[in-house]
Design an enzyme around this catalytic site. Structure first.
Site, PDB file in Angstrom:
ATOM      1  N   LYS A 133      46.879  42.019  37.821  1.00  0.00           N
ATOM      2  CA  LYS A 133      46.233  41.458  36.641  1.00  0.00           C
ATOM      3  C   LYS A 133      44.728  41.285  36.854  1.00  0.00           C
ATOM      4  O   LYS A 133      43.946  41.429  35.914  1.00  0.00           O
ATOM      5  CB  LYS A 133      46.893  40.146  36.254  1.00  0.00           C
ATOM      6  CG  LYS A 133      48.348  40.280  35.823  1.00  0.00           C
ATOM      7  CD  LYS A 133      48.502  40.993  34.483  1.00  0.00           C
ATOM      8  CE  LYS A 133      48.861  42.449  34.554  1.00  0.00           C
ATOM      9  NZ  LYS A 133      49.030  43.061  33.213  1.00  0.00           N
TER      10      LYS A 133
ATOM     11  N   SER B 276      45.784  41.583  30.398  1.00  0.00           N
ATOM     12  CA  SER B 276      45.850  41.003  31.728  1.00  0.00           C
ATOM     13  C   SER B 276      46.746  39.769  31.663  1.00  0.00           C
ATOM     14  O   SER B 276      47.744  39.751  30.931  1.00  0.00           O
ATOM     15  CB  SER B 276      44.442  40.658  32.225  1.00  0.00           C
ATOM     16  OG  SER B 276      44.472  40.103  33.518  1.00  0.00           O
TER      17      SER B 276
ATOM     18  N   TYR C 210      51.651  40.798  41.604  1.00  0.00           N
ATOM     19  CA  TYR C 210      51.441  40.756  40.151  1.00  0.00           C
ATOM     20  C   TYR C 210      50.051  40.213  39.835  1.00  0.00           C
ATOM     21  O   TYR C 210      49.305  40.797  39.028  1.00  0.00           O
ATOM     22  CB  TYR C 210      52.501  39.886  39.483  1.00  0.00           C
ATOM     23  CG  TYR C 210      52.305  39.727  37.992  1.00  0.00           C
ATOM     24  CD1 TYR C 210      52.500  40.803  37.136  1.00  0.00           C
ATOM     25  CD2 TYR C 210      51.904  38.501  37.436  1.00  0.00           C
ATOM     26  CE1 TYR C 210      52.310  40.676  35.762  1.00  0.00           C
ATOM     27  CE2 TYR C 210      51.715  38.363  36.074  1.00  0.00           C
ATOM     28  CZ  TYR C 210      51.919  39.447  35.233  1.00  0.00           C
ATOM     29  OH  TYR C 210      51.729  39.314  33.885  1.00  0.00           O
TER      30      TYR C 210
END
Length: 311
Positions: free
Chosen positions: A202, A168, A198
């Site tokens: 994550k 992550s 993004y």
């Protein structure tokens, strides 16, 4: 911990108590490392080979991977194996898993390391998903779930848990939830910035890892997620000059970034870390509150299952 405090904690972590020299002998163990043609993926493969694991490098391009395999062979005396994997194409992901299943009966370590970061907003997967979520989360979900039979088989055979390690980022802290209407291409997705998309992907990595831990922890799978550190790799190729000026001074060499996922994937003490979030350099950390939402994690898992049900 506030976002600012977490950023500084991630940017300036304490010295690692773990080094690659601590990795035990991995003879007889098989690993897959996705996104292993550059950056921390290559460093992860190298360390695993040095400690005698059999390693599949799961990447899009064989032409790009072949010279890396040769270089690693010269450096370690061991030869990794190429596995064609394009996480942005779901049917190809399924083919990649089938290819592995045709060759091996077990899998001891799955490093879901590949990722896309802040590409142009118009970039989507071949199946019409946001490129970042489609690659970072959906592609890895399908690949992992297709490989569950060999992960579970390895755990039964060895009496030791198989590891699934999901890379992550501290960027997950920016995301407060999963906005499901932005995961496929459309007007709502286009209103989001690549940076926010993004961060959402994550967060998705952690939620997936946690739900995998809940569903399969009692069957011999240890699922973790991690922030590998602020690193200088090809992942920054789409970052703007402004972003690089803001954050580039904090970036560390790629080999340091491999430490946390190698620790998670190989060390005896991390067998007890099912569902944990780890951070640089090789330590347990605390993710944001949204990542610990069990209802959101289940909803995401259900959504992911729905997307691949007809393949």
């Amino acid at each position: 911990m506030s976002i600012v405090a977490a950023f500084f904690d991630d940017a300036f972590p304490p010295k690692s108590k773990f080094s690659v020299d601590d990795i035990p002998d991995l003879t007889g163990k098989i690993a897959i490392v996705t996104g292993s043609s550059a950056g921390i993926g290559v460093e992860t493969v190298k360390a695993l080979l040095i400690h005698n694991a059999k390693v599949y490098m799961a990447n899009r391009s064989e032409a790009k991977t072949a010279p890396i395999i040769q270089k690693l062979k010269e450096e370690t005396g061991k030869e990794a194996i190429f596995l064609k994997l394009d996480l942005s194409n779901l049917r190809q992901v399924k083919q990649a898993a089938a290819e592995y299943l045709s060759k091996e009966n077990e899998l001891h370590m799955l490093f879901n390391n590949a990722g896309v970061m802040v590409p142009p907003i118009e970039n989507i997967t071949s199946d019409g998903y946001d490129l970042q979520f489609g690659t970072n989360v959906l592609g890895h979900f399908l690949f992992t779930t297709q490989l569950l039979p060999v992960l579970l088989s390895a755990a039964r055979t060895t009496g030791k848990p198989s590891r699934v390690i999901n890379t992550s980022s501290n960027a997950h802290r920016i995301a407060k939830t999963i906005e499901f209407e932005t995961l496929k291409d459309g007007p709502k997705r286009l209103k989001k910035s690549p940076s926010n998309l993004y961060a959402q992907s994550k967060l998705g990595n952690i939620l997936f890892a946690n739900e995998l831990a809940r569903r399969y922890g009692d069957q011999g799978i240890v699922s973790t997620s991690l922030h590998p550190g602020l690193l200088r790799t090809e992942l920054q190729r789409d970052m703007s000059k402004t972003q690089m000026r803001l954050f580039g001074w904090t970036f560390q060499p790629a080999e340091k970034g491999a430490l946390t996922q190698l620790w998670a994937g190989t060390m005896p003490e991390t067998e007890a870390y099912n569902g944990k979030y780890l951070s640089a350099w090789a330590r347990v950390s605390q993710p944001n509150a949204a990542s610990q939402d069990t209802v959101l994690a289940k909803n995401l898992w259900d959504w992911l299952e729905d997307q691949v049900a007809q393949l």
